[in-house]
Design a protein around this motif. Structure first.
Motif, PDB file in Angstrom:
ATOM      1  N   PRO A 217       0.814  -1.232   0.000  1.00 49.43           N
ATOM      2  CA  PRO A 217       0.000   0.000   0.000  1.00 49.43           C
ATOM      3  C   PRO A 217       0.843   1.275   0.000  1.00 49.43           C
ATOM      4  O   PRO A 217       1.955   1.314   0.552  1.00 49.43           O
ATOM      5  N   TYR A 218       0.281   2.305  -0.618  1.00 49.48           N
ATOM      6  CA  TYR A 218       0.905   3.632  -0.646  1.00 49.48           C
ATOM      7  C   TYR A 218       0.510   4.410   0.618  1.00 49.48           C
ATOM      8  O   TYR A 218      -0.628   4.363   1.070  1.00 49.48           O
ATOM      9  N   THR A 226       9.877   0.815   8.340  1.00 52.91           N
ATOM     10  CA  THR A 226       9.050  -0.364   8.096  1.00 52.91           C
ATOM     11  C   THR A 226       8.847  -0.531   6.596  1.00 52.91           C
ATOM     12  O   THR A 226       9.115   0.376   5.810  1.00 52.91           O
ATOM     13  N   THR A 227       8.349  -1.711   6.218  1.00 54.24           N
ATOM     14  CA  THR A 227       8.016  -1.966   4.812  1.00 54.24           C
ATOM     15  C   THR A 227       6.524  -2.252   4.654  1.00 54.24           C
ATOM     16  O   THR A 227       6.095  -2.833   3.664  1.00 54.24           O
ATOM     17  N   ALA A 228       5.729  -1.829   5.646  1.00 52.69           N
ATOM     18  CA  ALA A 228       4.284  -2.066   5.592  1.00 52.69           C
ATOM     19  C   ALA A 228       3.613  -1.172   4.556  1.00 52.69           C
ATOM     20  O   ALA A 228       2.636  -1.568   3.916  1.00 52.69           O
ATOM     21  N   THR A 229       4.127   0.036   4.411  1.00 56.08           N
ATOM     22  CA  THR A 229       3.634   0.989   3.411  1.00 56.08           C
ATOM     23  C   THR A 229       4.829   1.753   2.858  1.00 56.08           C
ATOM     24  O   THR A 229       5.889   1.801   3.483  1.00 56.08           O
ATOM     25  N   PHE A 230       4.639   2.353   1.682  1.00 56.33           N
ATOM     26  CA  PHE A 230       5.697   3.156   1.060  1.00 56.33           C
ATOM     27  C   PHE A 230       5.096   4.408   0.437  1.00 56.33           C
ATOM     28  O   PHE A 230       3.963   4.391  -0.043  1.00 56.33           O
ATOM     29  N   ASP A 231       5.879   5.497   0.422  1.00 59.27           N
ATOM     30  CA  ASP A 231       5.658   6.535  -0.581  1.00 59.27           C
ATOM     31  C   ASP A 231       6.746   6.334  -1.634  1.00 59.27           C
ATOM     32  O   ASP A 231       7.545   5.396  -1.548  1.00 59.27           O
ATOM     33  N   CYS A 232       6.780   7.187  -2.666  1.00 52.60           N
ATOM     34  CA  CYS A 232       7.656   6.894  -3.810  1.00 52.60           C
ATOM     35  C   CYS A 232       9.132   6.813  -3.430  1.00 52.60           C
ATOM     36  O   CYS A 232       9.843   5.875  -3.809  1.00 52.60           O
ATOM     37  N   SER A 233       9.619   7.794  -2.659  1.00 55.77           N
ATOM     38  CA  SER A 233      11.048   7.820  -2.329  1.00 55.77           C
ATOM     39  C   SER A 233      11.415   6.752  -1.303  1.00 55.77           C
ATOM     40  O   SER A 233      12.533   6.223  -1.328  1.00 55.77           O
ATOM     41  N   ASP A 234      10.490   6.425  -0.405  1.00 55.78           N
ATOM     42  CA  ASP A 234      10.727   5.376   0.581  1.00 55.78           C
ATOM     43  C   ASP A 234      10.883   4.027  -0.125  1.00 55.78           C
ATOM     44  O   ASP A 234      11.772   3.227   0.206  1.00 55.78           O
ATOM     45  N   THR A 319      -2.768   6.001  -3.260  1.00 53.04           N
ATOM     46  CA  THR A 319      -3.563   4.918  -2.684  1.00 53.04           C
ATOM     47  C   THR A 319      -4.470   4.313  -3.750  1.00 53.04           C
ATOM     48  O   THR A 319      -4.617   3.088  -3.854  1.00 53.04           O
ATOM     49  N   GLN A 320      -5.057   5.188  -4.578  1.00 57.78           N
ATOM     50  CA  GLN A 320      -6.016   4.746  -5.581  1.00 57.78           C
ATOM     51  C   GLN A 320      -5.375   3.855  -6.654  1.00 57.78           C
ATOM     52  O   GLN A 320      -6.027   2.978  -7.223  1.00 57.78           O
ATOM     53  N   SER A 321      -4.081   4.057  -6.932  1.00 50.45           N
ATOM     54  CA  SER A 321      -3.414   3.291  -7.993  1.00 50.45           C
ATOM     55  C   SER A 321      -3.098   1.858  -7.572  1.00 50.45           C
ATOM     56  O   SER A 321      -2.726   1.037  -8.401  1.00 50.45           O
ATOM     57  N   GLY A 322      -3.197   1.575  -6.280  1.00 44.59           N
ATOM     58  CA  GLY A 322      -2.972   0.208  -5.816  1.00 44.59           C
ATOM     59  C   GLY A 322      -1.614  -0.043  -5.212  1.00 44.59           C
ATOM     60  O   GLY A 322      -1.191  -1.190  -5.075  1.00 44.59           O
ATOM     61  N   GLY A 323      -0.882   1.021  -4.846  1.00 45.96           N
ATOM     62  CA  GLY A 323       0.418   0.841  -4.210  1.00 45.96           C
ATOM     63  C   GLY A 323       1.518   0.587  -5.227  1.00 45.96           C
ATOM     64  O   GLY A 323       1.465   1.073  -6.359  1.00 45.96           O
ATOM     65  N   VAL A 324       2.526  -0.196  -4.842  1.00 48.63           N
ATOM     66  CA  VAL A 324       3.672  -0.457  -5.724  1.00 48.63           C
ATOM     67  C   VAL A 324       3.186  -1.179  -6.978  1.00 48.63           C
ATOM     68  O   VAL A 324       2.474  -2.193  -6.893  1.00 48.63           O
TER      69      VAL A 324
END
Length: 345
Positions: A217-218, A226-234, A319-324
């Protein structure tokens, strides 16, 4: 009579000041030398007037420059003094600067420790992820740890006498037992050095690591621990950190500056290579006309992705795009493109 007394008193005060000040200066100088910390620029970095990316760039420190580290201003910047006496701020990221106390000395032979490689690790020529990889040490390789050069790297010696630096991360080394003595140099030829991991293989490791997070998830400004969620740079940072132990700056603008400072930036999509980072400006519309007349050199980076080749991006952006996910480098992505560049060369 009073005038004579005053003059005498003033003379005594001046004399005591004259004799005390040199001693005070000498004491200060001694303190400075004892606490002096040197920094070595590992990759060209901007020299700013404030400890922030918003600080004005007052110079550029080239790779190999030496500075004096005066303070850690915050978790991201050091206050430093250059060799010509100019004081300013540089990124504290270890790919830009390595720091050692000037009084540090190699550990005495009795202080060395044996270690065994338990997970293949790069042997570098500098105590930094920006150091050149001189060998890939395979599982089971025996080492002697000579010193802890900084928080992230040990200086080590292999059994065939090769010196270099490896990460201090626990998953790579098992430490303990009796220190290993260097093996005699074989005659007529030395044992072959372990082969360095090819650049192409490292790039594939990064991409495969990123691919395993497809669907994660984004979250804007996600937790870097953590690796539970990411933004682009993370996401980009995690892929390189986990795959090749290279820690990039924490945000997309810092990553863009890092690419430019390495001198690998390209400004044409046709010049991008597999594994490159790709940087984009804000969305302004779906048509090319929405971006007409924009001076991209002055646009702010708002997104980063990993280029897979063949016009494909590996990234996360909402979030809408489905994450990674994997996207085509087309449409508005082409219009938003600013530049890209290689992390691993």
């Amino acid at each position: 009579m009073k005038k004579s007394i005053v003059i005498a008193l003033l003379g005594a005060i001046l004399l005591s000041s004259y004799t005390a000040l040199p001693n005070q200066a000498a004491a200060s100088a001694t303190t400075a030398v004892q606490s002096e910390t040197k920094g070595f620029i590992e990759s060209g970095v901007n020299f700013r007037d404030k400890p922030s990316l918003s600080g004005r760039v007052i110079g550029f420190l080239k790779k190999g420059s030496e500075v004096i580290v005066l303070a850690e201003s915050n978790p991201y910047f050091y206050k430093v003094k250059t060799q010509n006496g100019t004081i300013g701020y540089v990124s504290s990221a270890d790919n830009y600067i390595s720091v050692t106390a000037s009084t540090d000395a190699p550990a005495a032979p009795g202080q060395s420790l044996p270690a065994t490689v338990i997970y293949g690790v790069n042997l570098r020529n500098l105590p930094s992820t920006s150091g050149d990889v001189v060998a890939m040490l395979r599982q089971g390789t025996q080492l002697t740890i000579l010193e802890k050069s900084n928080a992230y790297f040990y200086k080590v010696r292999t059994t065939d006498g090769k010196l270099g630096y490896v990460t201090t991360a626990d998953k790579y080394l098992e430490i303990g037992g009796q220190a290993a003595a260097p093996a005699p140099v074989p005659v007529p030829s030395p044992a072959p050095a372990p082969e360095a991991t090819p650049v192409s293989q490292q790039i594939e490791q990064v991409i495969q690591t990123g691919m395993k997070y497809l669907g994660t998830p984004y979250e804007y400004s996600s937790d870097r621990n953590t690796t539970a969620t990411f933004d682009c740079s993370d996401f980009v940072r995690q892929a390189f950190k986990e795959a090749v132990n290279l820690v990039l700056p924490a945000d997309s603008r810092g990553q863009g500056d890092w690419i430019k400072n390495k001198g690998t930036a390209v400004y044409s999509i046709s010049s991008l290579k597999r594994g490159d980072l790709v940087f984009f400006m804000s969305y302004k519309g779906s048509s090319a006309s929405a971006y007409a007349g924009i001076d991209k050199a002055n646009e702010r980076i708002t997104h980063v992705a990993i280029y897979l080749g063949n016009g494909q991006l590996l990234h996360t952006y909402s979030t809408q795009s489905g994450g990674v996910k994997i996207s085509k480098l087309e449409g508005s992505w082409v219009n938003r493109f600013l530049f890209g560049g290689s992390v691993i060369q």
